[in-house]
Design an enzyme around this catalytic site. Structure first.
Site, mmCIF file in Angstrom:
data_model
loop_
_atom_site.group_PDB
_atom_site.id
_atom_site.type_symbol
_atom_site.label_atom_id
_atom_site.label_comp_id
_atom_site.label_asym_id
_atom_site.label_seq_id
_atom_site.Cartn_x
_atom_site.Cartn_y
_atom_site.Cartn_z
ATOM 1 N N SER A 1 30.412 42.711 70.288
ATOM 2 C CA SER A 1 31.306 43.765 71.067
ATOM 3 C C SER A 1 31.797 44.765 70.213
ATOM 4 O O SER A 1 31.031 45.409 69.370
ATOM 5 C CB SER A 1 32.487 43.052 71.742
ATOM 6 O OG SER A 1 33.078 43.908 72.716
ATOM 7 N N MET A 2 33.191 45.018 69.976
ATOM 8 C CA MET A 2 33.711 46.051 69.036
ATOM 9 C C MET A 2 33.452 45.652 67.431
ATOM 10 O O MET A 2 33.535 46.302 66.741
ATOM 11 C CB MET A 2 35.048 46.038 69.386
ATOM 12 C CG MET A 2 35.324 46.755 70.722
ATOM 13 S SD MET A 2 34.730 48.416 70.893
ATOM 14 C CE MET A 2 35.959 49.419 70.064
#
Length: 898
Positions: free
Chosen positions: A151-152
């Site tokens: 993800s991030m």
């Protein structure tokens, strides 16, 4: 549409990964300066059992891999990768092994609050330096670290290259899992959007400097409703030959869509990743290879096209066909051979000279899923057998339950024969099939139905041939807003047992294929949607590849799904909804002011919303703005005036354009605004009745002054709270104060209704009870209270959305309160201070004070252009939405004063 996104997707086909020994996380001691600067962050080394015990003294000899968790992610998510890599290292007696490190980011909400992204990036840089120091003076000391970012975490890894003092050679491999590379899912603050802009611009402008870094981005597919796969594809202009983006449904041996969390533990996907890691090892350095071409070859082998063979960097051009095998010549154009307990090996040779004139391609499939070579090409023009051949098995492709190879005869003009090897088998049963065919006879076109057919029309074709392969071209299927169902119905002549059919939806311009295995005969439903729209310079057509049974007939039909169109709008544009909701409420607010000017009465929120919030007031202006932005001269003049980019034009540039998308989002926003108003009304009625039961207030307190010394102290106190702690915290406090004020006003209205009811019972007549009852109360006070209450309810609706948009920074601040009392940077500090001053005055304002204001007509007309501006500039920059609301409320305050 929302239901389709959240619930109507393929079943979870991922297997869970399990640890065979208890997982342990060894905390790595950081330098004092680093620990003091980043008190909330930590670095861990993953281990299990004896391996964990051996590494407690940190005498590491493996290959370092650093795992970066994403939004609210845990450092413990590394265990799936670490455990499977450990098992594979044990299988090869630890000839090579990996050391998996993981960063603890304190489960920060970095997808919603961007203020800590730069801090995380700098901390990862420090971690890389600490990790490499652990291997100092080792025989095969690494000079770089491989990174896996979920993800991030993947975006943070990419941001490392934007740091001024970062050396690009410190990382040579980056694998991201469900990372939104293109844009944030919810652009709630300026730090988040600026961070994205800096990272993507750097990767595009400095693409030549990044060629030594190999990047793989894996998207989750349609099961991941948090990050749609279009966001997970790396920007096209960056790293043409050293970056790869794939969807998990297209990854060989996985062929499964994953949700946003399961992508870190999906066994099939983790196995592909770990196999790639081990194939990337250089035998000389015992580290990940420094050769970018080899790295890309390995990633393509495991994540794009798997030939059902173990990876070889430089496979031999020619292979000797040895062994006491029987040579059999096959002259037929179609051939099937079943193998079961054959004690003698065979070579089947297919002379090509007799087939070149009649056929364009040869197709072979083999249900034996071993990793040995099985198909070869001979250049002997006369002999029916050859001792040396080129290995065509590298041209094969692995599919579920079979491996196939398709050869265009024109591309192999030097070959005289094709040879298929059938080795001696003991207990194994498998089937080989080959056929020569003309490409035109196996390619059919199926025009997909148009969006505006509303699902009432469908296209249908019947495949009567007895071939093993069909290619159904899906004409005009090239936009992400297209969604339809493909039905494949198979009818077979006999009821004998057959191998299952494989249907593959192949998208030629991106690696987002999806594969379905179906029994025969059967009716199979295939969902056809795109993650990436067709590039402008690409004329290739998506195909449905049918790997079929030879004695079966197939009917293929397609029909458009109307609800899936709305589902795709939600999937690709749900992040813009708050701007449309607030735009509707702002129109309602302006309508209430206009009604007050004309009639002296303030209408109810929901009634005014229905009357005022019309899309034709906003959408035509948005369309005109987007149209004018298409002219270069206007765009250049726009940029020269330093005006912000129009968000409404961005979907076209990002290939996420939908017909009527803004209209649909506006209407959806109207619905959300309406039902939120109903919810507010019901909640206030319930709480006010409870308040009335407990306290029974007699009259509503009426304040003659808008700002008293006591209120001024309150404003200064909240402003100090905002400045010294967190702006969102101060916003929540003033919101609760305002909510209490509205509740008090609603309770007074409840008292009025109660007295009317009593008078009605007492008089027992048919006269107007309301007018009689109000005679016993101060008429002006009652009317003012009801009208002011309606206006305050609308302002509270607006303020609720402002609070919700700023809530992530409050959650972040609360989670990090033990490390720092002050949120720095704070995206809403200045906005909070302005709102505190505005709302402290509005809390005590009365609508009757507006009647004589010189600015009232302006305040009533301003919400319309602000609503247009909010949709034009706030769709992709949600942090701008509170600014428009604040300006409108500021005019309201001025109306109370002037």
């Amino acid at each position: 549409g929302v239901r389709d996104v959240l619930f109507l997707y393929e079943e979870n086909r991922c297997s869970m990964t399990y640890m065979y020994e208890y997982p342990e996380y060894l905390k790595i001691k950081l330098p004092k300066k680093t620990a003091r600067r980043y008190p909330a962050y930590e670095l861990y080394l993953y281990g299990e059992g004896n391996y964990a015990e051996e590494n407690k003294n940190l005498l590491l000899t493996g290959i370092p891999v650093l795992f970066l968790p994403g939004n609210a992610g845990s450092y413990k998510q590394v265990r799936s990768l670490g455990s499977i890599a450990l098992r594979k290292a044990e299988d090869i007696d630890f000839k090579y092994h990996f050391n998996f490190f993981s960063v603890n980011f304190n489960e920060e909400l970095v997808a919603l609050y961007g203020g800590s992204l730069q801090r995380q990036t700098k901390f990862v840089h420090e971690c890389i330096k600490v990790i490499l120091k652990l291997y100092r003076d080792r025989e095969f000391a690494p000079t770089s670290v491989a990174i896996v970012g979920h993800s991030m975490g993947g975006l943070v890894a990419r941001a490392l290259l934007t740091l001024k003092n970062f050396k690009p050679e410190l990382i040579n491999l980056l694998i991201t899992q469900a990372t939104p590379h293109v844009a944030p899912v919810m652009p709630l603050d300026k730090y988040l959007t600026d961070f994205y802009t800096a990272v993507n611009n750097h990767w595009i402008l400095k693409a030549q400097d990044l060629r030594n870094l190999t990047t793989l981005s894996v998207a989750g597919g349609f099961r991941d409703y948090q990050v749609h796969s279009g966001l997970a594809f790396l920007p096209r202009l960056s790293q043409h030959d050293s970056a790869l983006s794939v969807v998990s449904s297209a990854v060989p041996r996985a062929w499964a869509s994953t949700d946003h969390l399961s992508i870190v533990w999906c066994k099939e996907l983790i196995l592909a990743t770990v196999r790639a890691f081990f194939d990337l090892i250089d035998e000389d350095t015992r580290q990940i290879t420094e050769d970018p071409k080899k790295r890309m070859s390995v990633l393509n082998h495991h994540f794009v096209r798997h030939p059902a063979k173990l990876f070889e960097e430089n496979p031999e051009a020619f292979t000797e066909l040895t062994g006491a095998f029987t040579w059999v010549t096959v002259k037929a154009s179609k051939w099937t051979y079943s193998v079961y307990n054959d004690s003698d090996g065979k070579y089947f040779t297919f002379p090509l000279a007799s087939h070149r004139k009649s056929y364009s391609h040869v197709y072979c499939e083999n249900s034996m899923l071993d990793t040995n070579s099985w198909i070869y090409g001979c250049m002997n023009s006369n002999s029916s057998m050859c001792l040396e051949a080129t290995d065509l098995s590298w041209r094969a492709e692995l599919l579920p339950a079979t491996k196939v190879v398709i050869l265009k005869l024109q591309d192999y003009s030097s070959l005289s024969h094709i040879v298929i090897q059938v080795p001696p088998t003991a207990g194994n049963k498998y089937t080989l099939d080959c056929e020569f065919f003309q490409e035109d006879s196996r390619t059919v076109q199926l025009p997909v139905t148009h969006l505006f057919s509303l699902g009432l029309s469908s296209s249908k074709i019947v495949l009567n041939s007895t071939g093993l392969l069909y290619n159904v071209q899906l004409q005009h299927f090239n936009q992400i807003y297209q969604a339809f169902k493909i039905h494949v119905e198979s009818h077979c002549q006999s009821l004998k047992e057959r191998k299952p059919n494989v249907y593959r939806l192949h998208i030629p311009w991106s690696h987002e294929d999806s594969i379905i295995v179906a029994k025969v005969p059967s009716l199979t439903e295939i969902s056809a949607k795109l993650h990436i729209a067709q590039p402008q310079n690409d004329s290739r057509v998506p195909e449905l590849n049918i790997y079929s049974s030879s004695d079966c007939q197939y009917e293929v039909s397609s029909a458009h799904l109307v609800h899936s169109y709305f589902a795709l709008i939600i999937r690709f544009h749900a992040g813009a909804l708050p701007a449309y909701v607030v735009s509707n409420i702002l129109l309602t607010y302006g309508g209430q002011l206009s009604t007050w000017i004309s009639t002296g009465q303030c209408s109810d929120f929901t009634l005014e919303l229905v009357r005022t919030a019309k899309p034709y007031k906003v959408e035509p202006l948005i369309s005109i703005i987007v149209f004018l932005q298409g002219f270069n001269w206007l765009r250049e003049m726009w940029e020269s005036l330093l005006l912000p980019e129009v968000d409404a034009a961005a979907p076209s540039s990002q290939d996420t354009w939908f017909p009527l998308v803004s209209l649909v989002l506006f209407l959806f926003g109207t619905g959300i605004a309406y039902w939120s108003g109903v919810f507010f009304s019901v909640s206030l009625r319930l709480f006010s009745s409870l308040w009335f039961t407990l306290i029974r207030p007699a009259v509503l307190r009426k304040d003659t002054k808008l700002l008293t010394p006591r209120r001024l102290c309150g404003v200064l106190s909240l402003a100090l709270v905002s400045w010294s702690t967190c702006g969102a915290f101060a916003i929540v406090i003033i919101y609760l104060q305002y909510w209490f004020k509205v509740l008090e006003g609603r309770t007074f209205s409840f008292v009025t209704e109660f007295k009317i009811f009593k008078d009605t019972v007492k008089n027992q007549s048919s006269i107007d009870c309301t007018s009689k009852a109000t005679q016993s109360l101060p008429n002006i006070t009652t009317a003012e209270a009801v009208n002011s209450l309606k206006m305050h309810v609308t302002i509270l609706n607006l303020f609720t959305w402002i609070m919700l948009l700023n809530l992530p920074s409050l959650i972040y601040w609360l989670k990090n309160l033990r490390h720092s009392v002050r949120l720095d940077p704070d995206p809403c500090r200045s906005t909070a201070i302005i709102l505190i001053c505005i709302l402290e005055i509005l809390i005590n304002s009365n609508i009757s004070e507006l009647k004589s204001s010189k600015l009232l007509k302006i305040a009533a007309k301003v919400p319309l252009p602000l609503s247009v501006a909010m949709v034009a500039f706030g769709r992709l920059h949600l942090y701008k939405v509170p600014h428009f609301v604040t300006f409108s409320l500021l005019l309201h305050v001025l109306c109370c004063i002037v």
